[in-house]
Design an enzyme around this catalytic site. Structure first.
Site, PDB file in Angstrom:
ATOM      1  N   THR A  25      -3.723   5.444   3.602  1.00  0.00           N
ATOM      2  CA  THR A  25      -2.421   5.956   3.196  1.00  0.00           C
ATOM      3  C   THR A  25      -2.498   6.778   1.913  1.00  0.00           C
ATOM      4  O   THR A  25      -1.690   7.687   1.702  1.00  0.00           O
ATOM      5  CB  THR A  25      -1.430   4.788   3.025  1.00  0.00           C
ATOM      6  OG1 THR A  25      -1.513   3.934   4.159  1.00  0.00           O
ATOM      7  CG2 THR A  25      -0.009   5.279   2.903  1.00  0.00           C
ATOM      8  N   LYS A  57       0.834  -1.213   0.000  1.00  0.00           N
ATOM      9  CA  LYS A  57       0.000   0.000   0.000  1.00  0.00           C
ATOM     10  C   LYS A  57       0.863   1.255   0.000  1.00  0.00           C
ATOM     11  O   LYS A  57       0.432   2.305  -0.513  1.00  0.00           O
ATOM     12  CB  LYS A  57      -0.969  -0.026   1.178  1.00  0.00           C
ATOM     13  CG  LYS A  57      -0.321  -0.154   2.568  1.00  0.00           C
ATOM     14  CD  LYS A  57       0.008   1.176   3.201  1.00  0.00           C
ATOM     15  CE  LYS A  57       0.673   0.977   4.535  1.00  0.00           C
ATOM     16  NZ  LYS A  57       1.039   2.266   5.179  1.00  0.00           N
TER      17      LYS A  57
END
Length: 333
Positions: free
Chosen positions: A249, A192
């Site tokens: 994120t 990620k």
């Protein structure tokens, strides 16, 4: 009462130590590799370089003595940057006892070996074969330190180990789920960061919300392909350590990987951006090439990761990278 050694006094390690102290019922020792930082933490009671604004309670003991930190610890919570985990564990391996649980909260892939953190741990601790678990999920350090409600996941191949971590870490502000899919949870937390760099580039280029949504959606598909190839489960990547952490994120203003991507999109050079982090780590910068190496090993296509690597390490124009992603041949979703 468990004795928990938190190995790594950056923002995330400090936040987890604060969460554990707030929960109560444990002996907590926070280790810093820097004697100067350990002294500052002890004297000021605050992590001024990495997590300012949060007071460390007196029952968090701080040290730069690594053997002392792990002595008689029940759980070794490793929160070092992923590229330093091997060095720290190699130093303490002769001192480990068989029953000590090693819990990794480091989100990355080792650069030269392309190993996940569980594999790094296994290679260093083969003599003692310590129980292992990984902690991941959408969790900004500042929010965990502030006691804001957060949900994470702990994965272990041994259900009792995951349940031990769940019991010892769960608090009114931290909800811990369990999972047996170690590869899926690890790769979700690592990959990620790479996609967040791409999402940041799109923001820096002022490409609008459509492009960010596309990168997040295709990013989770890319992450899932590699995780499944490495033995992970598809449903894990739809959970906290995959989609949950990716969304946070890619969209949250506290994300360092996103911030680095934004500056790359604005035309700044990577060395200048890294220097501006003042010692803080954006894991995606060093995990991108490792992710590609791992993908090549399993013959997995990762077009977003390829373009991020070209921007980071081969001076490719962010605009050209986005153009090439959009010009790829059509395919089924």
């Amino acid at each position: 009462m468990s004795r928990i050694a938190v190995l790594g006094a950056g923002a995330w390690g400090t936040a987890l130590a604060l969460s554990l102290a707030r929960r109560g019922g444990h002996q907590i020792l926070l280790w810093s590799h820097s004697p100067a930082l350990a002294d500052q933490l002890s004297e000021a009671g605050e992590n001024l370089p990495y997590l300012p604004g949060f007071t460390l309670p007196v029952d968090i003991h701080v040290t730069s003595d690594l053997p002392r930190a792990i002595f008689e610890a029940d759980i070794l919570l490793c929160v070092t940057p992923s590229q330093h985990l091997r060095g720290v564990l190699t130093h303490i391996a002769p001192l480990l006892t068989r029953g000590q649980i090693i819990l990794s909260a480091s989100k990355g892939i080792e650069e030269t070996s392309f190993l996940r953190m569980s594999q790094v741990v296994a290679s260093v601790t083969s003599a003692t074969r310590n129980p292992f678990a990984v902690l991941s999920g959408p969790s900004f350090a500042q929010e965990v330190a502030a006691g804001m409600p957060t949900a994470v996941v702990v994965a272990s191949e041994v259900p009792q180990v995951a349940q031990t971590i769940q019991r010892d870490f769960t608090s009114p502000s931290l909800r811990v789920y369990t999972n047996e899919d170690v590869p899926g949870v690890e790769l979700g937390g690592s990959l990620k960061n790479v996609i967040a760099l791409a999402a940041g580039v799109a923001i820096g280029l002022n490409l609008g919300h459509n492009s960010s949504a596309a990168l997040i959606t295709r990013g989770i598909a890319e992450m899932t392909r590699l995780a499944v190839a490495c033995g992970g489960r598809r449903q894990t990547l739809a959970g906290l350590s995959g989609a949950g952490d990716l969304i946070l994120t890619c969209t949250g203003s506290l994300s360092r990987n996103r911030a680095v991507g934004i500056e790359l999109g604005r035309g700044r050079q990577l060395p200048d951006i890294i220097a501006g982090l003042n010692g803080k780590v954006a894991e995606g910068v060093r995990s991108t090439a490792a992710a590609l190496g791992l993908a090549a090993r399993y013959a997995v296509e990762m077009p977003i990761t390829e373009q991020v690597d070209a921007i980071l390490h081969h001076n490719k124009s962010p605009k050209e990278a986005i153009r090439e992603l959009m010009a790829r041949p059509g395919r089924d979703e």
